[in-house]
Design a protein around this motif. Sequence first.
Motif, short mmCIF file in Angstrom:
data_model
loop_
_atom_site.label_atom_id
_atom_site.label_comp_id
_atom_site.label_asym_id
_atom_site.label_seq_id
_atom_site.Cartn_x
_atom_site.Cartn_y
_atom_site.Cartn_z
N ARG A 24 0.85 -1.20 0.00
CA ARG A 24 0.00 0.00 0.00
C ARG A 24 0.88 1.24 0.00
O ARG A 24 1.85 1.29 0.72
CB ARG A 24 -0.87 0.03 1.25
N PHE A 25 0.49 2.22 -0.78
CA PHE A 25 1.23 3.49 -0.76
C PHE A 25 0.49 4.54 0.02
O PHE A 25 1.07 5.49 0.51
CB PHE A 25 1.51 3.97 -2.18
N THR A 26 -0.82 4.40 0.09
CA THR A 26 -1.63 5.37 0.82
C THR A 26 -2.61 4.60 1.70
O THR A 26 -2.81 3.41 1.52
CB THR A 26 -2.45 6.26 -0.14
N GLY A 29 -5.26 2.83 -0.23
CA GLY A 29 -4.95 1.63 -1.00
C GLY A 29 -3.89 1.90 -2.04
O GLY A 29 -2.78 2.26 -1.71
N ALA A 30 -4.25 1.77 -3.33
CA ALA A 30 -3.32 1.83 -4.46
C ALA A 30 -2.24 0.78 -4.29
O ALA A 30 -2.37 -0.11 -3.46
CB ALA A 30 -2.73 3.21 -4.63
N GLY A 31 -1.16 0.88 -5.05
CA GLY A 31 -0.15 -0.18 -5.01
C GLY A 31 -0.75 -1.47 -5.54
O GLY A 31 -1.36 -1.47 -6.61
N GLY A 49 -3.09 -3.97 -18.00
CA GLY A 49 -4.03 -3.20 -17.18
C GLY A 49 -3.84 -1.73 -17.44
O GLY A 49 -2.79 -1.31 -17.94
N PRO A 50 -4.84 -0.93 -17.11
CA PRO A 50 -4.72 0.51 -17.33
C PRO A 50 -3.63 1.12 -16.47
O PRO A 50 -3.16 0.50 -15.51
CB PRO A 50 -6.10 1.05 -16.95
N SER A 51 -3.26 2.33 -16.81
CA SER A 51 -2.26 3.05 -16.05
C SER A 51 -2.70 3.16 -14.59
O SER A 51 -3.86 3.44 -14.31
CB SER A 51 -2.11 4.44 -16.68
N GLY A 52 -1.76 2.90 -13.68
CA GLY A 52 -2.08 3.01 -12.26
C GLY A 52 -2.68 1.75 -11.66
O GLY A 52 -3.02 1.73 -10.47
N SER A 53 -2.78 0.67 -12.44
CA SER A 53 -3.41 -0.53 -11.92
C SER A 53 -2.45 -1.40 -11.10
O SER A 53 -2.86 -2.39 -10.51
CB SER A 53 -4.04 -1.35 -13.06
N GLY A 54 -1.16 -1.05 -11.09
CA GLY A 54 -0.22 -1.76 -10.23
C GLY A 54 0.83 -2.60 -10.95
O GLY A 54 1.58 -3.34 -10.32
N SER A 56 3.74 -1.85 -12.63
CA SER A 56 5.14 -1.59 -12.28
C SER A 56 5.43 -1.98 -10.84
O SER A 56 6.53 -2.46 -10.53
CB SER A 56 5.48 -0.11 -12.48
N THR A 57 4.46 -1.78 -9.97
CA THR A 57 4.65 -2.15 -8.56
C THR A 57 4.94 -3.65 -8.44
O THR A 57 5.82 -4.06 -7.67
CB THR A 57 3.42 -1.76 -7.73
N ILE A 58 4.25 -4.46 -9.22
CA ILE A 58 4.49 -5.91 -9.18
C ILE A 58 5.93 -6.23 -9.58
O ILE A 58 6.62 -7.01 -8.93
CB ILE A 58 3.49 -6.64 -10.09
#
Length: 365
Positions: A24-26, A29-31, A49-54, A56-58
């Motif tokens: 989690r970044f906030t 949620g997110a991340g 997935g769309p931008s911001g769906s996670g 790169s985080t994975i």
Amino acid sequence: MGSEKAFDLAVPKTRLEFKNVTRRFTEAGAGVQGLSFEISAGEIVCLLGPSGSGKSTILRLAAGLEDPDSGEIIIDGKSVAGNGSLLPPEKRGVGLIFQDFALFPHLSVLENVAFGLRRLPREKREAIARNVLGKVNLSHLADAFPNILSGGEQQRVALARALATRPGVMLMDEPFSDLDTQLRDTVRNELVELLRSSGAATILVTHDPEEAMRVADRIILLRDAKIAQVGTPEELYFHPLDREAAAFFGDLNVIHATVAEEKAATPLGTVAAKTFDPGTVVEVLVRPVDVALSSADTHGTHAARVADRRLVGGSCLVELAAKGEGMPAHMVAQVSLDNAPEVGSEVGIMFDPARAHIFPCRKAH
Ligand code: ADP
Ligand code: MG
């Protein structure tokens, strides 16, 4: 030992596993949230997935550039994160390729490729780097610096640098998005072939569904930090989870219908609706390629007027102003050039019920 041994691209057989991983970044949620998936040796999995769906985080979690808040990441049977352990990136046996390739501008191509082999004696390091450069057909550029290379060449250097350390897991974050369309197809085919011969467990991040369809053994579709659907490209295309998942793979015609006697009848065709209660309002989704056009006087088909037509790739997108009750005002058909009707003409429309997708109607609110 010490003599030049031919360097094989094959990497150690490795499996990557995420077990209920959350980052989690906030507060909100997110991340990524509660992700579980496995990637086998030699498998290429696309994160779509769309931008911001996670996405790169994975990758960052798998590489060790980010630590999970909970859950466990397992590489080659060893826990590398979570469960009390945390292995640094350089000890994980993962190769990473970013969108911008991130080559070192002050190092030659050969030095870039040899970079990950710093612990080896110089001669051995160089021999391996030259060998890998040969595999990506760049031997002639060994002494060049990155700034004179084309986008495709930089891409291959980045791949060679990643492969030189023989990582069991290869992670690539939108590696083709900076290349122009024509180059992209060629570079992608080359790279996929090399990856396949290396046998690495590969995650390729993309926001381009067509790219995922071309490259992936399996696709993981992400939405709002979670996995929405996992499957082969065929499974996702032919059996999408819902309208959003279906829409990811291209435009859809949407026709509303009310279920009666386990069927959803539309003016253009009747679709089986066994799992829906009678009276349920449903959306019948039909891809433009599954819309068939006929001459207007053909018996039993619904009529529409051709409002526009556009050439795309080898086929034609035909925009239709449909008439009649229960018909969407606009529809799109994708037909071969030879079958494309003239603008202004009247045509009959049908679709193949077996190719239609049916979901409960989304509430207006
Ligand atoms: P994608 O690669 O699919 O576009 P990311 O994995 O980069 O998505 O980001 C997923 C979500 O996490 C986004 O909402 C993003 O804003 C957020 N996020 C990613 N990294 C950070 C960070 N370092 N700090 C705060 N929020 C972040
Ligand atoms: Mg990203």
